[in-house]
Enzyme design. Structure first.
Site, PDB file in Angstrom:
ATOM      1  CG  ASP A 171      13.880  22.541   5.327  1.00 55.05           C
ATOM      2  OD1 ASP A 171      13.041  22.566   5.225  1.00 55.05           O
ATOM      3  OD2 ASP A 171      14.755  21.272   5.174  1.00 55.05           O
ATOM      4  CG  HIS A 212      12.223  24.413   1.723  1.00 56.44           C
ATOM      5  ND1 HIS A 212      12.539  22.789   2.154  1.00 56.44           N
ATOM      6  CD2 HIS A 212      13.087  24.758   0.785  1.00 56.44           C
ATOM      7  CE1 HIS A 212      13.573  22.732   1.483  1.00 56.44           C
ATOM      8  NE2 HIS A 212      13.888  23.693   0.748  1.00 56.44           N
TER       9      HIS A 212
END
Length: 414
Positions: free
Chosen positions: A236, A259
């Protein structure tokens, strides 16, 4: 130009304040009078025996020591199985060094958390002048949680949305986290919430690129936080910056997979967002989903302002530069909500280069009712990661100016 100079002045003032204060924090951490080894409190360190109570006993002794400082030692060449544990303050010791030299490992089964707060593993609450450091390892053993995550297994009966954050710092001041290694947290690896003047340096954080919600570092409701010289590979956000944050400085970081670095998401519940004075510099993004990202929910209100992204390198990143002011549950199919939105202003992107995996290297998707204003693009050269393909810009209701060469060409409304 005046806007950019003002932003730079704000940013470098932040740098000086935080770095000077951090030097003071680390210098203080060098003093030590009371030393408390968890083995002396009964910890076994065989990776099988539950050493939670021994850790708590050592903490109570270190926290209650009325002296200049105290040190709790997690010795090397040992693996300590520790369940959910909350190290509470305030402490009588003027400062505490929590020295991690060995390994601290979480219980392997999510069943351990039945009846407990499933969002937490190791928590430091209301402890000022705390310095967690050492060359040891924090092993979240997240596989069991990932295997039942609703994100990847929505059809699974009893799937879980919430899983333990490896280490939380809550309601603290003048603290630091340095040198420790984190692997495979069940969810977020490090959370800094409600803290003032906090310094993070030389961390390694690692989890598989497909592990769900395993953010590296999340900052929430905190001011004057510095993050430097970190290497983060997760499933993430490498670093995420939440609401009610200001004076956050990130530099010399490597990110990927993951991310990227995200401000947000913000305003999900329609709340009034307050985020300002964010400085991100000297970051390498390698094979990340996003690079420098700001994302706000349509229903939110408030502001994100005075943000500088500088000296960033993108290596095959899907969305190197992205503002999404229309974030919602149905990604890519969000109907416009009139008279609503978080105001994004005074955001500068300076000295960015590298490659984009997608055609749109610069994507400024701003609200049609609450525009992005004061956007600045300067000295940018982004190309397609695929030979022969073009990289382009896309703007919706984004106002600002450019300095020097910008490629792909700017689509800002001047």
């Amino acid at each position: 130009m005046s806007q950019f100079l003002l932003l730079m002045e704000v940013s470098f003032s932040l740098i000086m304040i935080v770095l000077v204060c951090s030097d003071v924090v680390l210098a203080m951490a060098g003093e030590s009078e009371g030393v408390f080894d968890v083995r002396e409190s009964g910890a076994v360190g065989d990776g099988i025996t539950d050493d939670t109570e021994a850790f708590l006993e050592a903490w109570e002794a270190a926290c209650g020591q009325e002296c200049v400082s105290s040190t709790l030692v997690v010795p090397d060449n040992s693996s300590f199985l520790v369940g959910q544990i909350i190290f509470k303050g305030p402490c009588k010791a003027s400062q505490i060094t929590f020295q991690v030299l060995g390994e601290i490992v979480a219980p392997a089964s999510p069943l351990y958390w039945e009846g407990l707060d499933p969002s937490s593993w190791i928590v430091f609450r209301a402890v000022n002048r705390l310095h967690v450091t050492g060359t040891g390892l924090i092993n979240g053993g997240g596989t069991g949680w990932w295997d039942q995550s609703c994100r990847y297994h929505p059809e699974l009966k009893g799937c879980t949305v919430l899983a333990p954050t490896a280490m939380k710092f809550i309601s603290c001041a003048s603290g630091s986290l340095t040198k420790v290694r984190f692997v495979n947290s069940s969810q977020t690896h490090v959370l800094i919430m409600g803290c003032w003047l906090f310094y993070v340096d030389s961390l390694m954080i690692k989890a598989p690129g497909n592990s769900p919600n395993t953010d590296g570092i999340h900052i929430q409701s905190s001011q004057y936080v510095t993050i430097s010289h970190v290497a983060i590979s997760t499933g993430d956000d490498c670093i995420s910056i939440g609401d009610h944050t200001s004076n956050i400085y990130v530099f010399s970081a490597t990110c990927g997979p993951g991310h990227g670095i995200s401000i947000g998401s913000l305003g999900r519940g329609g709340n009034f967002v307050q985020v300002q004075n964010i400085f991100v510099a000297g970051v390498l993004f390698r094979n990340t989903t996003n690079g420098a990202r700001i994302k706000t929910w349509q229903v939110g209100k408030g502001y994100v302002r005075n943000v500088l992204f500088e000296h960033l390198h993108f290596d095959s990143v899907r969305n190197p530069v992205i503002i999404d002011q229309n974030y919602c549950f149905t990604r890519g199919a969000c109907p416009e909500i009139p008279h609503s939105g978080v105001q994004i202003s005074n955001v500068a992107y300076i000295n960015l280069f590298g490659t984009s995996q997608t055609e749109i290297a610069i994507n400024l998707n701003c609200s049609r009712t609450v525009a992005c204003t004061g956007i600045m693009l300067g000295s940018i050269y982004l190309t397609s990661a695929s030979p022969g393909k073009q990289a382009n810009s896309s703007c919706t209701n984004a106002y600002g100016n450019t300095i020097g060469r910008v490629h792909p060409p700017s689509c800002l409304i001047s």
